[in-house]
Design an enzyme around this catalytic site. Structure first.
Site, PDB file in Angstrom:
ATOM      1  N   VAL A   7       0.825  -1.031   0.270  1.00 30.15           N
ATOM      2  CA  VAL A   7       0.136  -0.083   0.166  1.00 30.15           C
ATOM      3  C   VAL A   7       0.690   1.272   0.238  1.00 30.15           C
ATOM      4  O   VAL A   7       1.915   1.264   0.974  1.00 30.15           O
ATOM      5  CB  VAL A   7      -0.821   0.078   1.050  1.00 30.15           C
ATOM      6  CG1 VAL A   7      -1.896   1.170   1.071  1.00 30.15           C
ATOM      7  CG2 VAL A   7      -2.140  -0.993   1.711  1.00 30.15           C
ATOM      8  N   CYS A   8       0.706   2.488  -1.115  1.00 29.23           N
ATOM      9  CA  CYS A   8       1.199   3.078  -0.803  1.00 29.23           C
ATOM     10  C   CYS A   8       0.455   4.430  -1.662  1.00 29.23           C
ATOM     11  O   CYS A   8      -0.995   4.422  -1.082  1.00 29.23           O
ATOM     12  CB  CYS A   8       2.450   3.372  -1.490  1.00 29.23           C
ATOM     13  SG  CYS A   8       2.137   3.175  -3.344  1.00 29.23           S
ATOM     14  N   ASN A   9       0.752   5.293  -1.469  1.00 26.95           N
ATOM     15  CA  ASN A   9      -0.130   6.906  -2.095  1.00 26.95           C
ATOM     16  C   ASN A   9      -0.620   6.905  -3.038  1.00 26.95           C
ATOM     17  O   ASN A   9      -2.245   6.737  -3.087  1.00 26.95           O
ATOM     18  CB  ASN A   9       0.943   8.541  -1.919  1.00 26.95           C
ATOM     19  CG  ASN A   9       0.927   8.569  -0.926  1.00 26.95           C
ATOM     20  OD1 ASN A   9       0.642   9.254   0.237  1.00 26.95           O
ATOM     21  ND2 ASN A   9       2.476   9.263  -0.817  1.00 26.95           N
ATOM     22  N   GLU A  39      -3.529   4.354  -1.032  1.00 29.29           N
ATOM     23  CA  GLU A  39      -4.422   3.671   0.465  1.00 29.29           C
ATOM     24  C   GLU A  39      -5.818   4.553   0.691  1.00 29.29           C
ATOM     25  O   GLU A  39      -6.698   2.981   1.720  1.00 29.29           O
ATOM     26  CB  GLU A  39      -3.796   4.618   1.706  1.00 29.29           C
ATOM     27  CG  GLU A  39      -3.804   5.182   3.038  1.00 29.29           C
ATOM     28  CD  GLU A  39      -4.970   6.481   2.932  1.00 29.29           C
ATOM     29  OE1 GLU A  39      -5.731   5.792   3.571  1.00 29.29           O
ATOM     30  OE2 GLU A  39      -4.525   7.030   2.578  1.00 29.29           O
TER      31      GLU A  39
END
Length: 100
Positions: A7-9, A39
């Site tokens: 999960v990231c931006n 996210e």
């Protein structure tokens, strides 16, 4: 098959790492599948994962992500050095160590 969710931006920076993880898994015969999402899409997808690895750029959201997933899946930050070096093996090993 163990599902490793990164999960990231936006899900883009972790996408490259996912590709490397899946390539390595295929070469080494590991029963894992890595995939990445932003996210903001977590609520609809976290239940599909065996472990969630959070990109270091949003590490400040770890507690929030743990709360949102209600303890149903292990959540940890990807180590910045592993992320920066795209060290797929280290990320896989870290993720698998979290799965009981």
């Amino acid at each position: 098959m163990k599902e490793i969710l990164l999960v990231c931006n936006e899900g883009m920076s972790t996408g490259f790492l996912c590709n490397k993880m899946n390539e390595l898994a295929k070469k080494q015969g590991l029963a894992i599948h890595a995939w990445a999402i932003p996210e903001s899409a977590l609520e609809g997808r976290y239940h599909e994962a065996d472990v969630i690895m959070v990109g270091p750029q949003i590490g400040y959201l770890l507690d929030s992500i743990r709360t949102r997933t209600q303890g149903t899946v292990p959540v940890a930050a990807i180590r910045p050095v592993d992320f920066g070096r795209v060290n797929a093996l280290a990320v896989i090993e870290h993720a698998l160590s979290l799965i009981s």
